[in-house]
Enzyme design. Structure first.
Site: not given
Ligand SMILES: Cc1cc2nc3c(=O)[nH]c(=O)nc-3n(C[C@H](O)[C@H](O)[C@H](O)COP(=O)(O)OP(=O)(O)OC[C@H]3O[C@@H](n4cnc5c(N)ncnc54)[C@H](O)[C@@H]3O)c2cc1C
Length: 749
Positions: A147, A437-439
């Site tokens: 990712s 996670v990831e925003g």
């Protein structure tokens, strides 16, 4: 005429807009410009072109990808002991790590020319989904190198030399990457990081070179304790002007080998009892040469753009795939459990109280997986989907939380009691990780989906904003004039579209001839027009303030997300050959989504600061009508799909690890199959009002039938059982545990 319009009509509007609109910071501008829009832009246009959706290629696997899932992926899942990872080892076993390296799991996105597997986005997603049904810790371990991180950044921005050096090493697992952005002071506001790099001279391989002296203190970094190379984000400065430019260069991404002097990794965080490798990392005066900047020195200061661009792809695959797995596993196991678990003399799935969440699980899983497939199809067209990937991350993980709550409720005590055979608790515990996670989801919902979607997916807004940002006054006015009047034309058409479609209850809205689903297409066309008009009125009346009106922005984002996910379900149904059996799933998803859309639009309008605009929007877009979700019959039908083997049920479940001796899924599948097979015999017993023992004794059922019933009962008993631990076993998990001394009754007195 056009000069007259420009000078006398557009000019005052242009002057006002230049003053009223807040200037975008560089990071905002880069975030807004990152990635592309696609089907989201059609939905935002107010008039989606359905032929474009129909033309999207159905995602499929190549023979090699299929073989990978059946081979290494299945082998991996059979080898994984998730309970041991989370309770005994606090890590994957060395054999699992080796298998991951040997089979290229860390290089799924790396092209074959660089030694990777070169998988499609869909294959990559299927692999993550498959592993997620066995172990979140293993799935996250596989997810991260594929990712946002060094691999993705190198592929998008790396120099040829960097690609030649790093990609084969990453693909083969000789190097293990981590991506370090977050620090204590900079979480959601990652651009506030204080981690620094200073351009200076230093020694590298015995030679004096120009490089960067780094200092950082990051936290929450997945794989950091074991990684060999960090993709590090920091703020670069050049106080001595060694690069010949500004002092403050800006956010930069570089590759930092973790064996360099001054790098500290190894300490661990424990994320929600899910023991993938995660921890802090620090660097003290670590020196790297300039060519360690990803993309080389030319990319110094362009880190934010790189991050946003890489996020646009990875965010659409990793967490949405994990979420789709969790939702599908919840649907699969809850349906089977509701069939085999009996209370009050009936399978619990016969009670409406259980059917309600089961129905939602069935339709929810169908729909979310459809959105995952559509997103992968878009990514496989080579698109970098900025807004859609945010929608998928946000709604995938939110729906994962809802689905697991339903599944936990349906399983009750069975899911609460922890142990190796509890297939739900590890996913349930991991939910907040996906949310964060990831925003983090609140930021993504309130600021990103509509905040970025409005600007990117709107047909004219970004062009207008760019025109307003233009320094040259004359050029700015000319460009603004052209885009503004196109916008006015678009808004006028949208107004009449929204009016006509709303006042005919959607009957005047365009739709392809899609049999049972035509009405859904019409309703989407109807709400898309209402949405586009509402967005335009919101820009007009709130302008830059919209940024601060997070609650309105969040609801507008929800509508766009619901439209996207619902149209993905339509697309899936179409791709699958419009199966009659899936119509209830599609209808349930549609009725739920349309109810949410109506509610969100109502709430947006009710909170519009400009009351005239609220009244206008209400009249144009909402003539009467009530919000009715799926009716009870439809919900029961969907619940039944999960409790009876069928192709529809198989489609909901998708490719999933079939369970092993250690987890409880295989036992559940076995019991489910036996209960279904034994149903005709049990019905005969019920009709005759006999117990199995009586029926066997009186020869009412054959010896084989009796044996079948006995085996079924044993299989169900294995499912109903939960794990328990001897006191001495517990001591292994809780070293200070002392077996409670049983008090003698006399002593107690
Ligand atoms: C298990 C785990 C793994 C991770 N892996 C990595 C990794 O590999 N690499 C990496 O760099 N980072 C990683 N992260 C960091 C992750 O991306 C951050 O945790 C995330 O960005 C949120 O930051 P925060 O936790 O500091 O929350 P905060 O930023 O403190 O936010 C707290 C809350 O406020 C909300 N909020 C903040 N600002 C606003 C706003 N303007 N409007 C509305 N709401 C707002 C947030 O949504 C959140 O709900 C990981 C985190 C975890 C927990």
């Amino acid at each position: 005429m056009s000069r007259f319009r420009q000078n006398y009509v557009t000019k005052p509007i242009h002057r006002w807009a230049r003053g009223a609109l807040p200037r975008l910071s560089q990071t905002e501008s880069e975030a807004l410009s990152a990635g592309e829009v696609w089907w989201d832009a059609e939905l935002f246009s107010g008039n989606p072109d359905w032929s474009k959706l129909a033309a999207v290629k159905r995602p499929t696997l190549t023979k090699e990808e299929q073989a990978f899932l059946e081979g290494p992926c299945t082998e991996l899942c059979e080898m994984i002991d998730d309970w041991a990872i989370n309770h005994d080892r606090a890590d994957l076993s060395p054999e699992v790590w080796q298998l991951l390296r040997d089979n290229g799991f860390f290089g799924m996105i790396i092209p074959q020319s660089h030694g990777g597997l070169g998988f499609s986005a869909f294959a990559h997603s299927e692999v993550v989904r498959y592993i997620s049904t066995r172990s979140v810790a293993a799935a996250v371990t596989v997810m991260v190198p594929n990712s946002l991180g060094p691999g993705e950044l190198l592929m998008q921005f790396g120099t040829d030399e960097q690609k030649q050096h790093w990609l084969p090493r990453l693909a083969g697992g000789r190097e293990l990457p981590a991506f370090a952005l977050t620090s204590a002071e900079a979480g959601s506001d990652a651009s506030a990081m204080t981690d620094s790099g200073v351009v200076c001279r230093g020694t590298w391989n015995g030679q004096e070179v120009l490089g960067i002296r780094l200092n950082w203190a990051k936290r929450y970094i997945t794989l950091s304790p074991v990684c060999t190379v960090l993709g590090l984000a920091f703020k670069l400065r050049d106080p001595e002007g060694l690069l010949g430019g500004e002092d403050d260069i800006g956010i930069t991404c570089a590759l930092v080998p973790t064996d360099l002097p001054g790098v500290e990794t190894g300490r661990r965080h424990i994320p929600a009892s899910t023991m993938f490798q995660n921890g802090p990392t620090e660097g003290h005066d670590v020196f790297i040469p300039l060519d360690h900047i990803i993309g080389g020195p030319d990319y110094a200061g362009r880190g934010w753009m790189m991050l946003m661009s890489a996020l646009a792809a990875g965010r659409g695959i990793s967490l949405p795939s994990l979420a789709a797995a969790a939702v599908a596993l919840s649907a699969h196991t809850s349906g089977a459990y509701a069939r085999v678990r009996e209370q009050f003399g009936l399978p619990i799935g016969k009670f409406e109280g259980i059917q309600a969440p089961l129905g939602r699980l069935a339709a929810g899983s169908y729909e979310l997986d459809a959105a995952r497939r559509l997103t992968c199809a878009g990514l496989d067209e080579g698109r970098s989907l900025a807004v859609i990937s945010a929608i998928m991350k946000l709604h995938g993980t939110t729906r994962m939380r809802e689905a697991l709550n339903h599944a936990m409720d349906i399983h009750s005590g069975k899911a609460v009691i922890d142990g190796p055979s509890n297939y739900l608790a590890p996913l349930y515990k991991a939910v907040p990780i996906g949310i964060t996670v990831e925003g983090a989801n609140i930021v993504t919902r309130n600021l990103i989906v509509f905040g970025q979607g409005a600007v990117r997916a709107h047909p004219h807004l970004l062009d207008e904003m760019r025109a307003l940002e233009e320094e040259d006054e004359a050029k700015s006015l000319a460009a603004f004039d052209s885009h503004f009047w196109q916008h006015v034309g678009h808004s006028t058409k949208t107004f009449f579209r929204a009016l006509g479609r709303a006042w005919t209850g959607g009957r005047a809205a365009p739709a392809p001839a899609a049999g049972d689903a035509t009405w859904i297409y019409r309703q989407v066309s109807r709400w898309s027009a209402a949405y586009a008009l509402t967005a335009d009125v919101a820009f007009l009346t709130m302008g830059g303030d919209l940024k601060r009106k997070e609650m309105i922005s969040a609801r507008m984002g929800d509508v766009l997300s619901d439209l996207y996910i619902l149209t993905a379900a339509l697309k899936r149904w179409d791709d699958d050959g419009r199966p009659k059996a899936d119509v209830p799933l599609l209808e349930h998803a549609a009725k739920s989504a349309l109810t949410r859309i109506r509610r969100s639009m109502d709430e947006v309008i009710a909170n519009f600061p400009a009351r005239w605009a609220a009244v206008l929007l209400r009249i144009v877009t909402r003539p009467g009508g009530t919000s009715r979700g799926p009716d009870d019959h439809l919900t029961r039908t969907c619940a039944d799909v999960l409790m009876t083997p069928s192709e529809s049920r198989d489609r909901i479940i998708g490719r999933m690890f079939g369970g092993c001796e250690r987890d409880g899924v295989r036992q559940l599948d076995d019991a489910f199959a036996r209960v279904i097979a034994a149903e005709p015999i049990r019905k005969r017993l019920r009709d005759a009002n006999m117990t199995r023992e009586q029926a066997a004794e009186e020869g009412f059922i054959s010896r084989e039938e009796d044996a079948e019933l006995e085996a079924m009962q044993a299989a169900v008993a294995r499912v109903i059982a939960v794990d328990d631990f001897a006191p001495e076993d517990l001591a292994a998990y809780f070293p200070d545990y002392e077996r409670p001394e049983r008090q003698a009754p006399e002593a107690a007195e």
